[in-house]
Motif scaffolding. Structure first.
Motif, PDB file in Angstrom:
ATOM      1  N   GLY A  55       0.818  -1.208   0.000  1.00 11.18           N
ATOM      2  CA  GLY A  55       0.000   0.000   0.000  1.00 11.18           C
ATOM      3  C   GLY A  55       0.855   1.262   0.000  1.00 11.18           C
ATOM      4  O   GLY A  55       0.623   2.188  -0.778  1.00 11.18           O
ATOM      5  N   LEU A  57       3.982   1.577  -0.944  1.00 13.08           N
ATOM      6  CA  LEU A  57       4.716   1.699  -2.208  1.00 13.08           C
ATOM      7  C   LEU A  57       3.804   2.232  -3.307  1.00 13.08           C
ATOM      8  O   LEU A  57       4.210   3.062  -4.126  1.00 13.08           O
ATOM      9  CB  LEU A  57       5.298   0.343  -2.618  1.00 13.08           C
ATOM     10  CG  LEU A  57       6.330  -0.232  -1.637  1.00 13.08           C
ATOM     11  CD1 LEU A  57       6.910  -1.530  -2.170  1.00 13.08           C
ATOM     12  CD2 LEU A  57       7.428   0.769  -1.356  1.00 13.08           C
ATOM     13  N   LEU A  58       2.543   1.759  -3.327  1.00 16.57           N
ATOM     14  CA  LEU A  58       1.615   2.248  -4.344  1.00 16.57           C
ATOM     15  C   LEU A  58       1.340   3.737  -4.143  1.00 16.57           C
ATOM     16  O   LEU A  58       1.313   4.514  -5.104  1.00 16.57           O
ATOM     17  CB  LEU A  58       0.308   1.455  -4.303  1.00 16.57           C
ATOM     18  CG  LEU A  58      -0.681   1.906  -5.369  1.00 16.57           C
ATOM     19  CD1 LEU A  58      -0.223   1.490  -6.747  1.00 16.57           C
ATOM     20  CD2 LEU A  58      -2.076   1.369  -5.117  1.00 16.57           C
ATOM     21  N   ILE A  59       1.163   4.131  -2.873  1.00 19.06           N
ATOM     22  CA  ILE A  59       0.874   5.540  -2.592  1.00 19.06           C
ATOM     23  C   ILE A  59       2.005   6.427  -3.104  1.00 19.06           C
ATOM     24  O   ILE A  59       1.770   7.391  -3.839  1.00 19.06           O
ATOM     25  CB  ILE A  59       0.665   5.759  -1.074  1.00 19.06           C
ATOM     26  CG1 ILE A  59      -0.645   5.120  -0.623  1.00 19.06           C
ATOM     27  CG2 ILE A  59       0.664   7.255  -0.738  1.00 19.06           C
ATOM     28  CD1 ILE A  59      -0.837   5.090   0.875  1.00 19.06           C
ATOM     29  N   GLY A  61       4.250   5.726  -5.322  1.00 17.10           N
ATOM     30  CA  GLY A  61       4.349   5.596  -6.775  1.00 17.10           C
ATOM     31  C   GLY A  61       3.336   6.480  -7.481  1.00 17.10           C
ATOM     32  O   GLY A  61       3.683   7.246  -8.391  1.00 17.10           O
ATOM     33  N   VAL A  62       2.071   6.404  -7.049  1.00 14.48           N
ATOM     34  CA  VAL A  62       1.012   7.189  -7.694  1.00 14.48           C
ATOM     35  C   VAL A  62       1.258   8.683  -7.475  1.00 14.48           C
ATOM     36  O   VAL A  62       1.174   9.484  -8.413  1.00 14.48           O
ATOM     37  CB  VAL A  62      -0.376   6.782  -7.143  1.00 14.48           C
ATOM     38  CG1 VAL A  62      -1.437   7.760  -7.605  1.00 14.48           C
ATOM     39  CG2 VAL A  62      -0.727   5.378  -7.594  1.00 14.48           C
ATOM     40  N   LEU A  63       1.609   9.054  -6.239  1.00 10.37           N
ATOM     41  CA  LEU A  63       1.823  10.480  -5.951  1.00 10.37           C
ATOM     42  C   LEU A  63       2.972  11.032  -6.782  1.00 10.37           C
ATOM     43  O   LEU A  63       2.921  12.166  -7.260  1.00 10.37           O
ATOM     44  CB  LEU A  63       2.093  10.694  -4.458  1.00 10.37           C
ATOM     45  CG  LEU A  63       0.880  10.599  -3.541  1.00 10.37           C
ATOM     46  CD1 LEU A  63       1.280  10.929  -2.115  1.00 10.37           C
ATOM     47  CD2 LEU A  63      -0.250  11.515  -3.985  1.00 10.37           C
ATOM     48  N   GLU A  65       3.923  10.051  -9.738  1.00 10.39           N
ATOM     49  CA  GLU A  65       3.445  10.254 -11.110  1.00 10.39           C
ATOM     50  C   GLU A  65       2.580  11.505 -11.210  1.00 10.39           C
ATOM     51  O   GLU A  65       2.488  12.131 -12.250  1.00 10.39           O
ATOM     52  CB  GLU A  65       2.643   9.039 -11.589  1.00 10.39           C
ATOM     53  CG  GLU A  65       3.425   7.729 -11.648  1.00 10.39           C
ATOM     54  CD  GLU A  65       4.513   7.735 -12.713  1.00 10.39           C
ATOM     55  OE1 GLU A  65       4.472   8.639 -13.575  1.00 10.39           O
ATOM     56  OE2 GLU A  65       5.400   6.867 -12.653  1.00 10.39           O
ATOM     57  N   LEU A  66       1.901  11.835 -10.098  1.00  5.41           N
ATOM     58  CA  LEU A  66       1.012  12.997 -10.115  1.00  5.41           C
ATOM     59  C   LEU A  66       1.757  14.273  -9.714  1.00  5.41           C
ATOM     60  O   LEU A  66       1.151  15.332  -9.585  1.00  5.41           O
ATOM     61  CB  LEU A  66      -0.173  12.766  -9.165  1.00  5.41           C
ATOM     62  CG  LEU A  66      -1.130  11.646  -9.580  1.00  5.41           C
ATOM     63  CD1 LEU A  66      -2.143  11.372  -8.490  1.00  5.41           C
ATOM     64  CD2 LEU A  66      -1.851  11.983 -10.873  1.00  5.41           C
ATOM     65  N   PHE A  68       3.771  14.743  -6.849  1.00  7.76           N
ATOM     66  CA  PHE A  68       4.034  14.997  -5.428  1.00  7.76           C
ATOM     67  C   PHE A  68       5.090  14.008  -4.950  1.00  7.76           C
ATOM     68  O   PHE A  68       4.883  12.803  -5.036  1.00  7.76           O
ATOM     69  CB  PHE A  68       2.776  14.794  -4.579  1.00  7.76           C
ATOM     70  CG  PHE A  68       1.664  15.741  -4.916  1.00  7.76           C
ATOM     71  CD1 PHE A  68       1.521  16.936  -4.234  1.00  7.76           C
ATOM     72  CD2 PHE A  68       0.756  15.423  -5.914  1.00  7.76           C
ATOM     73  CE1 PHE A  68       0.497  17.812  -4.549  1.00  7.76           C
ATOM     74  CE2 PHE A  68      -0.280  16.290  -6.242  1.00  7.76           C
ATOM     75  CZ  PHE A  68      -0.420  17.491  -5.546  1.00  7.76           C
ATOM     76  N   VAL A  70       6.776  12.242  -2.034  1.00  6.12           N
ATOM     77  CA  VAL A  70       6.681  11.991  -0.588  1.00  6.12           C
ATOM     78  C   VAL A  70       7.550  10.795  -0.235  1.00  6.12           C
ATOM     79  O   VAL A  70       7.812   9.931  -1.071  1.00  6.12           O
ATOM     80  CB  VAL A  70       5.227  11.739  -0.123  1.00  6.12           C
ATOM     81  CG1 VAL A  70       4.371  12.942  -0.356  1.00  6.12           C
ATOM     82  CG2 VAL A  70       4.651  10.521  -0.808  1.00  6.12           C
ATOM     83  N   GLU A  71       7.992  10.761   1.018  1.00  3.96           N
ATOM     84  CA  GLU A  71       8.833   9.679   1.507  1.00  3.96           C
ATOM     85  C   GLU A  71       7.954   8.547   2.047  1.00  3.96           C
ATOM     86  O   GLU A  71       6.911   8.799   2.660  1.00  3.96           O
ATOM     87  CB  GLU A  71       9.732  10.189   2.638  1.00  3.96           C
ATOM     88  CG  GLU A  71      11.046  10.747   2.160  1.00  3.96           C
ATOM     89  CD  GLU A  71      11.940   9.663   1.542  1.00  3.96           C
ATOM     90  OE1 GLU A  71      11.974   8.544   2.090  1.00  3.96           O
ATOM     91  OE2 GLU A  71      12.584   9.950   0.514  1.00  3.96           O
ATOM     92  N   ALA A  72       8.406   7.303   1.820  1.00  2.00           N
ATOM     93  CA  ALA A  72       7.656   6.152   2.331  1.00  2.00           C
ATOM     94  C   ALA A  72       7.477   6.251   3.842  1.00  2.00           C
ATOM     95  O   ALA A  72       6.412   5.938   4.382  1.00  2.00           O
ATOM     96  CB  ALA A  72       8.384   4.863   1.968  1.00  2.00           C
TER      97      ALA A  72
END
Lengths: 108, 304
Positions: A55, A57-59, A61-63, A65-66, A68, A70-72
């Motif tokens: 979850g 990693l997906l967050i 990854g998506v951010l 691409e958009l 933003f 952010v750090e894991a």
């Protein structure tokens, strides 16, 4: 499920039988339902506290691409409050069911 | 430094994919030998030398993988695995030291993420390498046992193992195609863009509803974040890490309430031999609703 079926469910059933005597079929059904739900509560709301869970990693990854960055670790830390709250809310549900069983036994 | 290490870890992921392909190709009882080994070999190529292959070619390779998976040409191989007696004997011999490698992954990942600038991903990779080395020392296992078990696990997860990457790419695709803009213009007609409270409610409820329909919060996350999250929440000054983390778990509230998430709600019910296969969902609905409301409040309080 590796823990629920061999461990959690027998514990719950044993404890219910000790405290409230023999259980009706409907009670056992509801106990099983709650036992199955426990795993989902813990799994869903706990997993993102781990920095490298799917979850998180997906967050990131998506951010990314958009646009933003952010750090894991920040995402994992932000997942802590809801993990704690989920434990409390599920505990309330289980205690409420406990009370319901007690009431039922008193009526009978 | 971080990028070099990350690249090195990707190459290692690729090598494990190649190992999975090797076992598929040489497995005596492997079904769909060609499809399965091709799938894992392509994944290995993308991981190891993907950055030197033109982007369009990588895209075509991923499409081949998707077609193989869609036509069920990727099968789990039959692996020689240790007998239950051997496992029991080993477990007694090694005892609680068995947990050291598993914990080492978490400790290393967290430590590196917290105390260095390398980030959580590199931490996870280094943690996995450390854990593997510790397991060799504590169990005295041979290298081919490690490669075979790695390949077996990867086979078992199957094509779903690349789902998170593909879904992240889907989010980017929606963004590039302007799907987010269409959704946000549609919602913008009803919702004033600068009303933070309504934006947060739309983001959380949207995640839950979309997850209920799709059965998968990961897929919902890419779409709803591009369409609702960015214009109505993130662009209004929310902390992106906090808002996105809560949006994801708001989606999980939807997972609690949907039979579409069969592996969590329906399969478990049959394992527990429930007569009512919807019993787990019935128990989860009130908790899901309460937690969804809490998500909205938390996002308003913590992200702004």
């Amino acid at each position: 499920m590796q823990f629920i079926r061999p461990l959690i469910l027998p514990m719950a059933e044993g404890s219910a039988k000790n405290n409230y005597g023999e259980l009706e079929e409907q009670d056992i059904e509801e106990l099983k339902g709650l036992a199955g739900a426990t795993e989902n509560y813990g799994n869903f709301y706990g997993q993102n506290v781990f920095v490298a869970s799917g979850g998180v990693l997906l967050i990131i990854g998506v951010l990314k691409e958009l646009g933003f960055n952010v750090e894991a670790l920040a995402v994992a830390k932000a997942s802590i409050p809801i993990a704690v709250i989920a434990v409390i809310v599920s505990a309330v549900q289980f205690l409420y069911y406990d009370k319901k069983l007690i009431r039922k036994k008193k009526m009978a | 430094m971080q990028n070099i290490l990350l690249e090195l870890l990707y190459v290692m992921c690729g090598i494990i994919s190649f190992i999975a392909a090797y076992y598929a190709f040489n497995g005596k009882e492997q079904e769909c030998r060609i499809g399965t080994s091709l799938f894992w070999a392509i994944l290995g190529l993308v991981f190891t030398i993907g950055r030197y292959i033109p982007k369009n070619v990588v895209g075509a390779m991923i499409l081949v993988m998707a077609i193989l998976a869609a036509f069920k040409q990727v099968r789990v191989g039959k692996f020689f695995t240790s007998s239950p007696e051997f496992k029991e004997k080993k477990a007694a011999e090694i005892g609680n030291k068995l947990f050291v490698p598993a914990l080492a992954i978490a400790v290393a990942a967290f430590g590196i993420a917290q105390f260095t600038k390398l980030g959580g991903l590199v931490g996870l990779g280094i943690g996995a390498v450390i854990a593997l080395l510790i397991s060799f020392v504590t169990t005295g296992a041979r290298i081919d046992e490690a490669t075979r078990e790695s390949a077996r696990l990867l086979h078992q997860v199957g094509p779903a193992s690349i789902l998170p990457q593909l879904l992240a790419a889907l989010g980017a695709l929606f963004n590039a195609a302007g799907v987010g803009e269409v959704i946000s213009r549609g919602i913008g007609a009803i919702l004033p863009a600068d009303n933070i409270t309504l934006g947060v409610i739309a983001y959380c409820v949207g995640m839950a509803l979309f997850t209920i329909i799709m059965g998968n919060a990961f897929a919902a996350f890419a779409v709803i974040t591009a369409g609702v999250g960015v214009p109505f929440v993130l662009n209004q000054g929310a902390d992106p890490a906090v808002a996105a983390a809560l949006a994801m778990t708001a989606g999980y509230c939807g997972t609690l309430m949907t039979p579409m998430a069969a592996n969590f709600n329906i399969v478990s019910a049959s394992i527990l031999e429930l007569k009512d296969k919807y019993m787990i969902i019935k128990k989860q609905i009130p908790v899901g609703i309460v937690l969804l409301i809490i998500h909205i409040i938390l996002m308003l309080v913590l992200a702004f």
